[in-house]
Design a protein around this motif. Structure first.
Motif, PDB file in Angstrom:
ATOM      1  N   ARG A  96       0.847  -1.192   0.000  1.00 49.17           N
ATOM      2  CA  ARG A  96       0.000   0.000   0.000  1.00 49.17           C
ATOM      3  C   ARG A  96       0.887   1.248   0.000  1.00 49.17           C
ATOM      4  O   ARG A  96       1.862   1.323   0.759  1.00 49.17           O
ATOM      5  N   THR A  97       0.542   2.181  -0.848  1.00 52.24           N
ATOM      6  CA  THR A  97       1.290   3.433  -0.955  1.00 52.24           C
ATOM      7  C   THR A  97       0.315   4.594  -0.872  1.00 52.24           C
ATOM      8  O   THR A  97      -0.694   4.624  -1.598  1.00 52.24           O
ATOM      9  N   VAL A  98       0.607   5.513   0.013  1.00 51.47           N
ATOM     10  CA  VAL A  98      -0.112   6.792   0.069  1.00 51.47           C
ATOM     11  C   VAL A  98       0.860   7.853  -0.412  1.00 51.47           C
ATOM     12  O   VAL A  98       1.966   7.983   0.136  1.00 51.47           O
ATOM     13  N   ARG A  99       0.483   8.602  -1.430  1.00 53.30           N
ATOM     14  CA  ARG A  99       1.420   9.513  -2.067  1.00 53.30           C
ATOM     15  C   ARG A  99       0.815  10.897  -2.234  1.00 53.30           C
ATOM     16  O   ARG A  99      -0.387  11.063  -2.391  1.00 53.30           O
ATOM     17  N   GLY A 100       1.706  11.878  -2.189  1.00 55.15           N
ATOM     18  CA  GLY A 100       1.294  13.259  -2.375  1.00 55.15           C
ATOM     19  C   GLY A 100       2.387  14.037  -3.092  1.00 55.15           C
ATOM     20  O   GLY A 100       3.573  13.709  -2.998  1.00 55.15           O
ATOM     21  N   ARG A 101       1.993  15.069  -3.777  1.00 54.96           N
ATOM     22  CA  ARG A 101       2.937  15.900  -4.528  1.00 54.96           C
ATOM     23  C   ARG A 101       2.397  17.323  -4.599  1.00 54.96           C
ATOM     24  O   ARG A 101       1.198  17.540  -4.764  1.00 54.96           O
ATOM     25  N   ILE A 102       3.300  18.314  -4.480  1.00 55.42           N
ATOM     26  CA  ILE A 102       2.952  19.713  -4.658  1.00 55.42           C
ATOM     27  C   ILE A 102       4.105  20.401  -5.369  1.00 55.42           C
ATOM     28  O   ILE A 102       5.287  20.118  -5.089  1.00 55.42           O
ATOM     29  N   ALA A 103       3.797  21.276  -6.305  1.00 58.89           N
ATOM     30  CA  ALA A 103       4.825  21.938  -7.108  1.00 58.89           C
ATOM     31  C   ALA A 103       4.339  23.327  -7.500  1.00 58.89           C
ATOM     32  O   ALA A 103       3.127  23.620  -7.524  1.00 58.89           O
ATOM     33  N   TYR A 104       5.299  24.179  -7.793  1.00 57.90           N
ATOM     34  CA  TYR A 104       5.008  25.541  -8.244  1.00 57.90           C
ATOM     35  C   TYR A 104       6.044  25.919  -9.304  1.00 57.90           C
ATOM     36  O   TYR A 104       7.208  25.516  -9.216  1.00 57.90           O
ATOM     37  N   ARG A 105       5.621  26.705 -10.293  1.00 64.37           N
ATOM     38  CA  ARG A 105       6.548  27.189 -11.316  1.00 64.37           C
ATOM     39  C   ARG A 105       6.059  28.517 -11.858  1.00 64.37           C
ATOM     40  O   ARG A 105       4.838  28.794 -11.881  1.00 64.37           O
ATOM     41  N   ASN A 106       7.016  29.348 -12.278  1.00 66.50           N
ATOM     42  CA  ASN A 106       6.621  30.591 -12.935  1.00 66.50           C
ATOM     43  C   ASN A 106       6.533  30.342 -14.434  1.00 66.50           C
ATOM     44  O   ASN A 106       7.352  29.643 -15.030  1.00 66.50           O
ATOM     45  N   LEU A 107       5.512  30.920 -15.054  1.00 66.90           N
ATOM     46  CA  LEU A 107       5.199  30.621 -16.445  1.00 66.90           C
ATOM     47  C   LEU A 107       6.113  31.334 -17.424  1.00 66.90           C
ATOM     48  O   LEU A 107       6.291  30.877 -18.551  1.00 66.90           O
ATOM     49  N   SER A 108       6.683  32.447 -17.048  1.00 67.31           N
ATOM     50  CA  SER A 108       7.613  33.179 -17.901  1.00 67.31           C
ATOM     51  C   SER A 108       8.695  33.775 -17.022  1.00 67.31           C
ATOM     52  O   SER A 108       8.491  33.962 -15.814  1.00 67.31           O
ATOM     53  N   PRO A 109       9.864  34.079 -17.570  1.00 68.13           N
ATOM     54  CA  PRO A 109      10.962  34.606 -16.749  1.00 68.13           C
ATOM     55  C   PRO A 109      10.575  35.898 -16.039  1.00 68.13           C
ATOM     56  O   PRO A 109       9.774  36.702 -16.534  1.00 68.13           O
ATOM     57  N   THR A 110      11.130  36.081 -14.848  1.00 66.42           N
ATOM     58  CA  THR A 110      10.898  37.317 -14.105  1.00 66.42           C
ATOM     59  C   THR A 110      11.663  38.469 -14.756  1.00 66.42           C
ATOM     60  O   THR A 110      12.369  38.291 -15.746  1.00 66.42           O
ATOM     61  N   ALA A 111      11.521  39.662 -14.166  1.00 60.47           N
ATOM     62  CA  ALA A 111      12.242  40.828 -14.698  1.00 60.47           C
ATOM     63  C   ALA A 111      13.750  40.627 -14.633  1.00 60.47           C
ATOM     64  O   ALA A 111      14.505  41.257 -15.385  1.00 60.47           O
ATOM     65  N   TRP A 112      14.219  39.752 -13.751  1.00 57.10           N
ATOM     66  CA  TRP A 112      15.645  39.445 -13.632  1.00 57.10           C
ATOM     67  C   TRP A 112      16.038  38.217 -14.445  1.00 57.10           C
ATOM     68  O   TRP A 112      17.162  37.726 -14.324  1.00 57.10           O
ATOM     69  N   GLY A 113      15.109  37.696 -15.263  1.00 59.15           N
ATOM     70  CA  GLY A 113      15.415  36.548 -16.105  1.00 59.15           C
ATOM     71  C   GLY A 113      15.484  35.231 -15.366  1.00 59.15           C
ATOM     72  O   GLY A 113      16.206  34.327 -15.779  1.00 59.15           O
ATOM     73  N   LEU A 114      14.718  35.067 -14.274  1.00 55.17           N
ATOM     74  CA  LEU A 114      14.765  33.864 -13.460  1.00 55.17           C
ATOM     75  C   LEU A 114      13.594  32.940 -13.784  1.00 55.17           C
ATOM     76  O   LEU A 114      12.459  33.394 -13.969  1.00 55.17           O
ATOM     77  N   LEU A 115      13.889  31.640 -13.837  1.00 53.40           N
ATOM     78  CA  LEU A 115      12.886  30.594 -13.932  1.00 53.40           C
ATOM     79  C   LEU A 115      13.098  29.617 -12.784  1.00 53.40           C
ATOM     80  O   LEU A 115      14.232  29.223 -12.496  1.00 53.40           O
ATOM     81  N   TYR A 116      12.008  29.225 -12.109  1.00 53.26           N
ATOM     82  CA  TYR A 116      12.132  28.312 -10.979  1.00 53.26           C
ATOM     83  C   TYR A 116      10.917  27.391 -10.941  1.00 53.26           C
ATOM     84  O   TYR A 116       9.820  27.754 -11.387  1.00 53.26           O
ATOM     85  N   ALA A 117      11.137  26.189 -10.405  1.00 58.07           N
ATOM     86  CA  ALA A 117      10.059  25.187 -10.366  1.00 58.07           C
ATOM     87  C   ALA A 117      10.294  24.226  -9.209  1.00 58.07           C
ATOM     88  O   ALA A 117      10.667  23.064  -9.405  1.00 58.07           O
ATOM     89  N   PRO A 118      10.106  24.639  -7.964  1.00 56.23           N
ATOM     90  CA  PRO A 118      10.276  23.723  -6.825  1.00 56.23           C
ATOM     91  C   PRO A 118       9.194  22.650  -6.811  1.00 56.23           C
ATOM     92  O   PRO A 118       8.048  22.891  -7.209  1.00 56.23           O
ATOM     93  N   GLU A 119       9.572  21.452  -6.350  1.00 56.43           N
ATOM     94  CA  GLU A 119       8.659  20.309  -6.316  1.00 56.43           C
ATOM     95  C   GLU A 119       8.950  19.465  -5.081  1.00 56.43           C
ATOM     96  O   GLU A 119      10.103  19.222  -4.745  1.00 56.43           O
ATOM     97  N   LEU A 120       7.874  19.022  -4.420  1.00 56.11           N
ATOM     98  CA  LEU A 120       7.982  18.201  -3.220  1.00 56.11           C
ATOM     99  C   LEU A 120       7.065  16.991  -3.367  1.00 56.11           C
ATOM    100  O   LEU A 120       5.879  17.125  -3.675  1.00 56.11           O
ATOM    101  N   LYS A 121       7.630  15.780  -3.132  1.00 54.62           N
ATOM    102  CA  LYS A 121       6.853  14.547  -3.184  1.00 54.62           C
ATOM    103  C   LYS A 121       7.067  13.754  -1.906  1.00 54.62           C
ATOM    104  O   LYS A 121       8.192  13.664  -1.404  1.00 54.62           O
ATOM    105  N   VAL A 122       5.986  13.173  -1.396  1.00 56.83           N
ATOM    106  CA  VAL A 122       6.039  12.364  -0.177  1.00 56.83           C
ATOM    107  C   VAL A 122       5.278  11.069  -0.428  1.00 56.83           C
ATOM    108  O   VAL A 122       4.121  11.094  -0.866  1.00 56.83           O
ATOM    109  N   ASP A 123       5.935   9.920  -0.160  1.00 59.17           N
ATOM    110  CA  ASP A 123       5.321   8.598  -0.287  1.00 59.17           C
ATOM    111  C   ASP A 123       5.464   7.859   1.036  1.00 59.17           C
ATOM    112  O   ASP A 123       6.540   7.874   1.653  1.00 59.17           O
ATOM    113  N   VAL A 124       4.383   7.210   1.456  1.00 63.48           N
ATOM    114  CA  VAL A 124       4.402   6.343   2.634  1.00 63.48           C
ATOM    115  C   VAL A 124       4.027   4.946   2.165  1.00 63.48           C
ATOM    116  O   VAL A 124       2.942   4.729   1.626  1.00 63.48           O
ATOM    117  N   PHE A 125       4.955   4.001   2.363  1.00 67.91           N
ATOM    118  CA  PHE A 125       4.835   2.661   1.796  1.00 67.91           C
ATOM    119  C   PHE A 125       4.827   1.623   2.916  1.00 67.91           C
ATOM    120  O   PHE A 125       5.583   1.734   3.899  1.00 67.91           O
TER     121      PHE A 125
END
Length: 544
Positions: free
Chosen positions: A193-222
C-alpha cells in the motif's frame, strides 16, 4: 483783328452754357461684353484604372519545429506479470467510465472526471481497479489506485499543481517448488500500500531578472502489511538565470529523505543531498552544459560530473550527443517491491550512485520519423540484485552489489502522423561486468526490446498493438548452480470503436502467442488472456 475774334468766341461759349436746361437727370451708360459664371465643382471619377499587380514572389523563411516526440534513451522496464489494459488509442471524452471483464476472472473498472477550463485551472479525479486469477494455484493479482490531481494559475505569473492518492497492490507468492508444498495463505499473501502526495510551483515566464524556478515536493508512505514500512520524501528546487540568448546558468538542489522501519528492528535512515550548479551555452543547434554535482550519500561525500553537449543542425535533422553525468536513485523498499514484488523485506536499504559516460546521435527524417542511437558505460554503486531463497524459491533475497559496470548500446525509432498513427520502438543491450561481491548480475536483463503501435483506422475506430521481448536474466538454483532464464516475446493487441454517441466498445488480447515464459525464476506469467467491455462518456470535453 484776331484779338477781336477770340473775344467774340469766348462770349458765345459762355452764353451757350448758360442757356442749357439744369432740370435734366444725369446718367452714365456703360456697355461691356463680360458674362460672369460659377467655376465647375470637382467630381469623383468612378472609372479610375486599377493599380498594376505586383507579380514578384516574396522570399519567406519559416522555422517550423519538429512536432515528433523526443524519445528517451532508456526503454521502459517489463513488468513481471504484465496485464496492460489499454484504451485502444486517444480517448477524447473528458468524463468517462470504462468497465469490462476477462477470461481469467478479471473484472476491470476505470473512471475519470475532469473539472475546470483545462487552461488556467483544472481538477482530475481518477480511479482504476483490475484483478485476475490464473490457472496455477494461488496465482492471483490485484491492483487498485485512486488519485486527485489539480492545478491553477494565479495572477502573479505562477502555476500551482498537486496530487494526492493511494495505490493498493495484491499478490500471492505462488512460485514455490515442488508444487506439492503447502503454505498457510497468510504466509504467501503480499499486499503493498502506498499513500502519495505531490505539490509543485513554477513561474510561467521569466521574471524581470530573467529567473525561472520550479520547486517540487513529493512524499510517499509505503507498507507491506507485515509491519515493514518506509517513508520517502523527495525535494527538487531548480532555478535558472537567463543572461543572453546564448548564455544561461542553472542551480538545482535535490534532497531525498528515506526512513525504512523493518518489523521488530530499529529504523534505518537512507538520505542523500546534492547541489548541481552549471553554465549553459546554446546557439545554432549547439548546446553545452558544464557543471558538477557535490553530493552527500548518508554522510559520505562524492563529487559527481554534470557535463553534456549536443551538436546539431538548426532544423534538428541530426544531432551528436555526448556526456558524463552522475545521479542517485533511492533503491529503498518501495523501489525494490516495484521492481520485483516477490521479495523478502530487505535487511537494509541503499542509494544507488550512477556515473554514466555516453555518446550517441539523434535526429529526424522528414516531419514524421525520429531516431536515436547511443553507446555508453555506466558505473553503479550499491546496485540491488535478486536471488531465489534456498527453501522453496517462492521468495527472493535482495543482495547488495557494491560496484558493477554496465556497458550498453541503445537505439530508438519513432513515427508519428498527427493523431492518426503513432509508432515507437526501443532496444537496449546490457553487458554487466566487474562485480565485486557476486559472479553475475542476478535478476537484471541483458536485453530488452519494446515496440508500441497506435492507429486511428477511422473516425471512431482505434487499433493498438504492443510487443515486449527480452533475453533471460541470470539466476541461482537451490543447489547454487548459475543458470540463465530463457528469453521471451509477448505480443498484445486491442481495439476500440464507437457504437453510439457516447458509448464505445473495447477489447484487448494479451500474450497472444500463449507463452508460459518467466521473467522471474519459478514465476510463470499468465497465458493468453483477453478482456472486453464498454466505455460510457458522461460529458463531452468542452475543448472539443
Amino acid at each position: 483783328m484776331n484779338k477781336n475774334f477770340l473775344i467774340a468766341g469766348a462770349l458765345l461759349l459762355t452764353v451757350g452754357a448758360a442757356a442749357q436746361d439744369s432740370t435734366k437727370k444725369r446718367e452714365v451708360n456703360v456697355t461691356s461684353t463680360f458674362k460672369p459664371e460659377l467655376k465647375e465643382a470637382a467630381k469623383i471619377k468612378f472609372n479610375a484604372a486599377p493599380p498594376v499587380a505586383d507579380t514578384s514572389r516574396p522570399r519567406l523563411n519559416y522555422a517550423i519545429p519538429n512536432q515528433n516526440l523526443n524519445l528517451a534513451f532508456l526503454p521502459g522496464s517489463l513488468k513481471p506479470m504484465a496485464l496492460t489494459v489499454d484504451t485502444g488509442g486517444r480517448f477524447a471524452m473528458a468524463n468517462y467510465i470504462k468497465a469490462g471483464f476477462g477470461n481469467l476472472s478479471t473484472p476491470f473498472l476505470q473512471a475519470g472526471i475532469s473539472l475546470g477550463d483545462g487552461k488556467t485551472n483544472g481538477v482530475n479525479f481518477y480511479g482504476k481497479h483490475v484483478s485476475s486469477k490464473g490457472k496455477i494455484p494461488y496465482q492471483k493479482f490485484g491492483y487498485t489506485d485512486f488519485d486527485v490531481a489539480g492545478f491553477f494559475q494565479n495572477s502573479s505569473n505562477g502555476e500551482w499543481s498537486g496530487r494526492l492518492g493511494t495505490v493498493l497492490e495484491r499478490y500471492n507468492k505462488y512460485g514455490f517448488q515442488p508444487d506439492t508444498l503447502k503454505f498457510p495463505e497468510d504466509s504467501i499473501k503480499v499486499q503493498y500500500r502506498t499513500v502519495r502526495g505531490r505539490i509543485a510551483y513554477r513561474n510561467l515566464s521569466p521574471t524581470a531578472w530573467g529567473l525561472l524556478y520550479a520547486p517540487e515536493l513529493k512524499v510517499d508512505v509505503f507498507s507491506d502489511g507485515l509491519s515493514n514500512t518506509e517513508s520517502n520524501t523527495w525535494l527538487h528546487v531548480p532555478v535558472s538565470k537567463i543572461f543572453t540568448e546564448q548564455f544561461s546558468a542553472k542551480v538545482a538542489l535535490e534532497a531525498s529523505l528515506g526512513r525504512y522501519k523493518p518489523e521488530n528492528r530499529d529504523a534505518i535512515a537512507n538520505n542523500y543531498f546534492l547541489l548541481a550548479p552549471s553554465l549553459i551555452f546554446q546557439k545554432n543547434g549547439v548546446v553545452i552544459n558544464a557543471g558538477v554535482k557535490p553530493s552527500w550519500d548518508n554522510g559520505s561525500f562524492h563529487l559527481l560530473p554534470n557535463i553534456h553537449a549536443e551538436f546539431g543542425t538548426a532544423q534538428k535533422t541530426v544531432a551528436v550527443q555526448a556526456g558524463w553525468i552522475g545521479s542517485y536513485r533511492n533503491s529503498g523498499y518501495q523501489y525494490l517491491a516495484g521492481f520485483n514484488p516477490w521479495i523478502w523485506a530487505p535487511d537494509s536499504v541503499y542509494n544507488t550512485r550512477i556515473t554514466d559516460a555516453y555518446a550517441g546521435a539523434k535526429g529526424s527524417i522528414g516531419s514524421h520519423f525520429t531516431y536515436g542511437v547511443c553507446i555508453g558505460s555506466a558505473k553503479l554503486h550499491n546496485q540491488p540484485l535478486f536471488v531465489n531463497d534456498t527453501a522453496s524459491g517462492k521468495s527472493f533475497r535482495v543482495t547488495n552489489e557494491s560496484s558493477l559496470n554496465n556497458t550498453y548500446i541503445s537505439g530508438e525509432m519513432g513515427y508519428t502522423y498527427g493523431e492518426r498513427v503513432s509508432f515507437n520502438s526501443s532496444l537496449r543491450i546490457n553487458r554487466f561486468s566487474k562485480l565485486e561481491e557476486h559472479d553475475k548480475a542476478f535478476g537484471l536483463l541483458p536485453l530488452e526490446f519494446t515496440s508500441r503501435l497506435r492507429i486511428q483506422v477511422m473516425k471512431d475506430l482505434y487499433v493498438t498493438s504492443d510487443l515486449f521481448a527480452f533475453d533471460g536474466a541470470r539466476y541461482l538454483t537451490k543447489g547454487g548452480d548459475d543458470r540463465t532464464q530463457k528469453g521471451a516475446v509477448d505480443l498484445s493487441a486491442g481495439m476500440e470503436f464507437g457504437v453510439a454517441k457516447n458509448i464505445k466498445v473495447w477489447a484487448q488480447f494479451n500474450n497472444i502467442f500463449n507463452k508460459q515464459y518467466q521473467r522471474w525464476n519459478q514465476y510463470p506469467v499468465y497465458g493468453l488472456n483477453f478482456l472486453g467491455g464498454v466505455v460510457f462518456s458522461l460529458a463531452q470535453n468542452s475543448n472539443k
